[in-house]
Design an enzyme around this catalytic site. Structure first.
Site, mmCIF file in Angstrom:
data_model
loop_
_atom_site.group_PDB
_atom_site.id
_atom_site.type_symbol
_atom_site.label_atom_id
_atom_site.label_comp_id
_atom_site.label_asym_id
_atom_site.label_seq_id
_atom_site.Cartn_x
_atom_site.Cartn_y
_atom_site.Cartn_z
ATOM 1 N N VAL A 169 7.284 83.324 30.670
ATOM 2 C CA VAL A 169 6.560 82.381 29.443
ATOM 3 C C VAL A 169 4.975 82.489 29.248
ATOM 4 C CG1 VAL A 169 8.445 80.885 29.690
ATOM 5 C CG2 VAL A 169 6.599 80.482 30.971
ATOM 6 N N TYR A 170 4.352 83.118 30.366
ATOM 7 C CA TYR A 170 3.041 83.473 30.006
ATOM 8 C C TYR A 170 2.613 84.188 28.876
ATOM 9 C CZ TYR A 170 2.474 81.236 34.734
ATOM 10 O OH TYR A 170 2.456 80.550 36.096
ATOM 11 N N SER A 171 2.150 83.611 27.955
ATOM 12 C CA SER A 171 1.898 84.296 26.427
ATOM 13 C C SER A 171 2.770 85.142 25.965
ATOM 14 C CB SER A 171 0.598 84.988 26.839
ATOM 15 O OG SER A 171 -0.668 84.251 27.045
#
Length: 344
Positions: free
Chosen positions: A61-63
């Site tokens: 989910v990081y970026s």
């Protein structure tokens, strides 16, 4: 660099690890964290490896997966020299199959993470949150299959409640499934809730803590003090609503104690806050982030020295809060304490 076993496993990790949430940052949260490109990331990883930091943590989910992609590009050609940790479970889209830890989602998310990272195995795969809609047996059986296939080597969790983690460990024990060896948790001088239940559980069950946001969402950098406005450059203007809550008056007391110890030791406020965490029970590694080389080198200065007993006691006192029920009797009443002596 000091290395510790990750929980009761044979995996040895550095006491400081690198969080890649700043890589390719986009959106209101990750964009405020940083926007490190592949070339810059490679330089930060060079510096980390020189210092003995070989564990790099990210998440799908990081970026929107861009962090994993940049990390993969930055470690290309030296995969065997690094440990890669990533997390899955949180929503990556609006569809019914875009969140959670069902068998299909776990397999697909792992395959997609491997592709983005440019590798054929993940050293530590962590479930980013507990999925109450999927049977734990299904989750653990799927993880066992991924381990057997050589796609992941160790499994852990992040942000689990005590009962969620303990129930999972009990089912793993009963059926012979892989046990979670890591719990990625929020823990800092400004947020010590981890100590009430999760730390005793970790000590009893052999689960190592990987600490996220050890500087309390940027509040323990020394830039925030009583009577001073929030600096214009602080990312808290954009990200405070996403982070853990903090009692401001307690925060100011902690920061004042950090500055007093800084004067005594010559170390920076962040270095002292990180060093305190490294000395806590069950902590295997503290995840540091950095948007640039200067920040990284400063954070790396948190190792190689120790706080005195008196300095630790000063920080403990400044940061102490009353535990929630049913934990406070075990710290405040003699009979309870004899039955269950606290770890800290």
């Amino acid at each position: 660099m000091e290395y510790r076993n990750l929980g009761a496993s044979g995996l040895r990790v550095p006491v400081l690890s690198f969080g890649a949430g700043t890589f390719a940052g986009s959106g209101p949260l990750f964009g405020a964290w940083g926007n490190t490109n592949a070339a810059e990331a490679r330089r930060l990883i060079d510096i980390s490896l020189e210092a003995g930091v070989n564990l790099f943590d990210t998440a799908d989910v990081y970026s929107g997966g861009a962090s994993e992609e940049v990390l993969g590009q930055a470690i290309a050609g030296r995969r065997d020299a690094v440990l890669v940790s990533t997390k899955i479970a949180l929503p990556m889209g609006d569809g019914p199959g875009e969140w959670g830890t069902s068998r299909s989602r776990l397999i697909r998310s792992t395959e997609e993470a491997l592709k983005r990272l440019g590798t054929d195995y993940i050293d530590l795969l962590q479930l980013h949150a507990f999925d109450a809609s999927t049977p734990i047996e299904e989750v653990l059986a799927t993880l066992a299959g991924l381990i057997a296939a050589g796609k992941i080597r160790y499994v852990g969790v992040s942000n689990f409640a005590g009962w969620e983690l303990m129930k999972s460990l009990g089912i793993a024990e009963r059926h012979g499934y892989p046990r979670y060896v890591a719990h990625q948790v929020y823990y800092s001088l400004a947020g010590r809730d981890y100590e009430w239940e999760l730390m005793p559980l970790a000590a009893d069950q052999g689960v190592g803590a990987l600490v996220w946001s050890p500087l309390a969402w940027g509040r323990l950098t020394g830039k925030i003090r009583r009577g001073h406005p929030l600096p214009e450059s602080s990312r808290l203007h954009q990200t405070a609503e996403y982070g853990p809550p903090v009692d401001e008056e307690k925060l100011y007391d902690i920061v004042e104690a950090l500055f007093e110890i800084s004067e005594e030791t010559g170390k920076t406020v962040p270095q002292i806050a990180l060093n305190w965490l490294i000395g806590r029970p069950t902590v295997s590694s503290v995840i540091i982030g950095a948007r640039n080389e200067e920040q990284l080198r400063q954070n790396l200065g948190a190792v190689g020295w120790s706080l005195s007993k008196q300095q630790v006691e000063k920080l403990d006192k400044a940061s102490a809060v009353t535990a929630a029920y049913p934990y406070f009797p075990y710290r405040r009443q003699e009979g309870f304490a004899r039955l269950n002596p606290p770890l800290v």
